[in-house]
Design an enzyme around this catalytic site. Sequence first.
Site, mmCIF file in Angstrom:
data_model
loop_
_atom_site.group_PDB
_atom_site.id
_atom_site.type_symbol
_atom_site.label_atom_id
_atom_site.label_comp_id
_atom_site.label_asym_id
_atom_site.label_seq_id
_atom_site.Cartn_x
_atom_site.Cartn_y
_atom_site.Cartn_z
ATOM 1 N N ASN A 155 -10.891 -3.115 -6.005
ATOM 2 C CA ASN A 155 -10.091 -2.152 -6.777
ATOM 3 C C ASN A 155 -10.697 -1.792 -8.146
ATOM 4 O O ASN A 155 -10.312 -0.796 -8.753
ATOM 5 C CB ASN A 155 -8.649 -2.642 -6.972
ATOM 6 C CG ASN A 155 -7.778 -2.479 -5.742
ATOM 7 O OD1 ASN A 155 -6.837 -3.225 -5.523
ATOM 8 N ND2 ASN A 155 -8.088 -1.487 -4.910
ATOM 9 N N ASP B 227 0.823 -1.215 0.000
ATOM 10 C CA ASP B 227 0.000 0.000 0.000
ATOM 11 C C ASP B 227 0.858 1.266 0.000
ATOM 12 O O ASP B 227 1.923 1.295 0.617
ATOM 13 C CB ASP B 227 -0.915 -0.027 1.242
ATOM 14 C CG ASP B 227 -2.064 0.952 1.120
ATOM 15 O OD1 ASP B 227 -2.297 1.481 0.013
ATOM 16 O OD2 ASP B 227 -2.732 1.204 2.139
#
Length: 249
Positions: free
Chosen positions: A72, A24
Amino acid sequence: MTISATQKIPSYSEIPEHIAVIMDGNGRWAKQKHLPRVFGHKKGLDALENLVRCCFDAQVKYLTVFAFSTENWRRPLEEVNFLMELFLSALQKKVTLLYKNNICLRVIGDRNRFSKSICEHIQKAETLTQNNTAMTLTIAADYGGKWDILQAVNKLLAAGKTEITESDLAANLMLSDIPDPDLYIRTGGEKRISNFMLWQMAYAEFYFTDILWPDFGREEFDNALNSFKKRERRYGRTSEQLPIEQQRP
Ligand code: FPP
């Protein structure tokens, strides 16, 4: 207290056998540098290549990384398309390197929404590397922990099961043939699991770092391993019940 055979404690080494990573912070890394988000993902791919080297050198047997979650797809189309292109080009360009280093590549997740070309390259890369034994790199793509549990339950229902045991479910999850993650690393400062391997992470040790994924290098990898070495993995027991070599001060 003595430990009977039925109370067998999983043995483990100081090096995690299986590391799972949420990579991330790519977007924030790019933003800090006044660059478009996609530059962060490009750099993120370099950081992933470096992580594979670190794991290989440390003799970590399994590395599983979260490249694209079921959620996503909600990102701007331009970014989704870029990530798909990056995935495809990584499959094309890096598979030989993996093959030559005796690394097996696997991809877990729902393949229905990927292009034909991506599916073909995944298949090709998996076939080429399937007998490699030094390490297994698994890319989780269009993957979600909830999706994984549901697909396992649906397989069992289709097979006529009316009651499901823990071992039935575990045997039908993605990666059922490899040990559950010992160490879960998340970069980018967030401290959450984000629908990664929900079932398989039951006894993983967590390591969170503020470092943004493109900046994650060998030094932070070593910090994560050093932190792992200090963990006492009790699996519900007391410290005194563990063999002395597994107790931590
Ligand atoms: C999270 O950062 C990262 C992703 C959703 C994509 C991860 C992809 C790579 C590391 C590229 C390489 C991988 C492959 C297999 C092609 P973010 O975009 O959420 O960052 P932010 O939280 O700073 O916005």
